[in-house]
Design an enzyme around this catalytic site. Sequence first.
Site, mmCIF file in Angstrom:
data_model
loop_
_atom_site.group_PDB
_atom_site.id
_atom_site.type_symbol
_atom_site.label_atom_id
_atom_site.label_comp_id
_atom_site.label_asym_id
_atom_site.label_seq_id
_atom_site.Cartn_x
_atom_site.Cartn_y
_atom_site.Cartn_z
ATOM 1 N N ASN A 152 -38.596 -29.960 -63.196
ATOM 2 C CA ASN A 152 -37.187 -30.340 -63.194
ATOM 3 C C ASN A 152 -36.469 -29.409 -62.207
ATOM 4 O OD1 ASN A 152 -34.565 -30.975 -63.718
ATOM 5 N ND2 ASN A 152 -34.554 -30.250 -65.840
ATOM 6 N N LYS B 37 -33.549 -29.581 -61.080
ATOM 7 C CA LYS B 37 -32.098 -29.484 -61.300
ATOM 8 C C LYS B 37 -31.359 -29.645 -59.966
ATOM 9 C CE LYS B 37 -33.062 -26.627 -65.227
ATOM 10 N NZ LYS B 37 -32.371 -26.439 -66.458
ATOM 11 N N HIS C 177 -30.837 -34.504 -71.013
ATOM 12 C CA HIS C 177 -31.059 -33.062 -70.861
ATOM 13 C C HIS C 177 -29.836 -32.321 -71.404
ATOM 14 C CE1 HIS C 177 -31.539 -29.150 -68.999
ATOM 15 N NE2 HIS C 177 -32.824 -29.450 -68.862
ATOM 16 N N GLU D 191 -28.188 -29.886 -70.363
ATOM 17 C CA GLU D 191 -27.124 -29.598 -69.395
ATOM 18 C C GLU D 191 -26.240 -30.825 -69.186
ATOM 19 O OE1 GLU D 191 -29.507 -27.756 -66.245
ATOM 20 O OE2 GLU D 191 -29.988 -26.279 -67.791
ATOM 21 N N GLU E 296 -36.753 -29.314 -76.033
ATOM 22 C CA GLU E 296 -36.206 -28.223 -75.231
ATOM 23 C C GLU E 296 -35.130 -27.499 -76.037
ATOM 24 O OE1 GLU E 296 -36.908 -28.642 -70.775
ATOM 25 O OE2 GLU E 296 -34.983 -29.535 -71.212
ATOM 26 N N GLY F 265 -33.564 -21.726 -69.310
ATOM 27 C CA GLY F 265 -33.041 -20.850 -68.260
ATOM 28 C C GLY F 265 -32.689 -19.449 -68.734
ATOM 29 N N SER G 27 -37.809 -22.061 -70.427
ATOM 30 C CA SER G 27 -38.365 -20.785 -69.978
ATOM 31 C C SER G 27 -39.898 -20.757 -69.922
ATOM 32 C CB SER G 27 -37.848 -19.630 -70.842
ATOM 33 O OG SER G 27 -36.462 -19.455 -70.621
HETATM 34 P P1 PGA Z 1 -36.222 -23.636 -67.509
HETATM 35 O O1 PGA Z 1 -35.572 -25.096 -67.573
HETATM 36 O O2 PGA Z 1 -37.708 -23.825 -67.380
HETATM 37 O O3 PGA Z 1 -35.606 -23.010 -66.282
HETATM 38 O O4 PGA Z 1 -35.845 -22.931 -68.754
HETATM 39 C C1 PGA Z 1 -36.154 -26.120 -68.310
HETATM 40 C C2 PGA Z 1 -35.306 -27.362 -68.248
HETATM 41 O O5 PGA Z 1 -34.084 -27.243 -68.140
HETATM 42 O O6 PGA Z 1 -35.828 -28.486 -68.317
#
Ligand code: PGA
Length: 251
Positions: A8, A10, A93, A95, A165, A171, A211
């Site tokens: 991903n 982003k 997601h 976000e 998630e 993140g 993460s």
């Molecule tokens: P991350 O993001 O691996 O940076 O924690 C995962 C995601 O948002 O799908």
Amino acid sequence: MKKLIVANWKCNPKSLQEAKKLFDTIKKATKSIKETEVVICPPFLYLPVLKTKGSKIKLGAQNCFWEEQGAFDGEISPPMLKSVGCSYVIVGHSERRRLFKETDTMINKKIKALIRANLISILCVGETEEEKNKGKFTQVISDQIKKALKGVSRKDIQKVIIAYEPVWAIGTGRACRPIEAQVVHLFIRKIIARLYSRKIAERLPILYGGSVNQKNALDYLKESGMKGLLIGGASLRAKEFIKIIYDTERI
Ligand code: PGA
């Protein structure tokens, strides 16, 4: 079924040149993989430019709209994504839920639109830190799944993958412990079994995201029973991402 490693990206990287470079590095390094399906989800704009021909990589998007076309400024529809070679689309997601106020109803419409376009949805679910501390994670996850899948038939559920998630792990560098992920993994199967059937629940791929890095990636696949990983930050670091894919190949 193959293990699924989903990148991903982003809102990264900042330029098409950088995106091409990252993509080509991964493409070259994964030519001979056999046991792993690698999906790269770049920003929309880069999708038609990143060439998967001659590679094992599949393309995915990070979002979509629920209508096919029309007066909806700035939106991208499932048939458009299909026409540029997308196979997967991430939906719901955290976000998008938090920053763009996406609701479960919107997520449900998106999943149905993706099913109509014959694309695979990667539905993200997960609790916030506060919900976790209050012991509410089962309620939150079960609500998110039930609402997202409302009206999705037994046949169409085969076009859906669920990614667990935990919001507090995204993140932050504070990955969920594999044992915790395993508990949620079993819980998700239970919900799907209740909504559909045990057989469907056993087959439905469940991914872990939040993460993930080269040190912890395999733990989720080996100890938590996950079918794959949804990787943000580490998927932008070519060497680390490739290492995760190679390690996945070996289990
Ligand atoms: P991350 O993001 O691996 O940076 O924690 C995962 C995601 O948002 O799908």
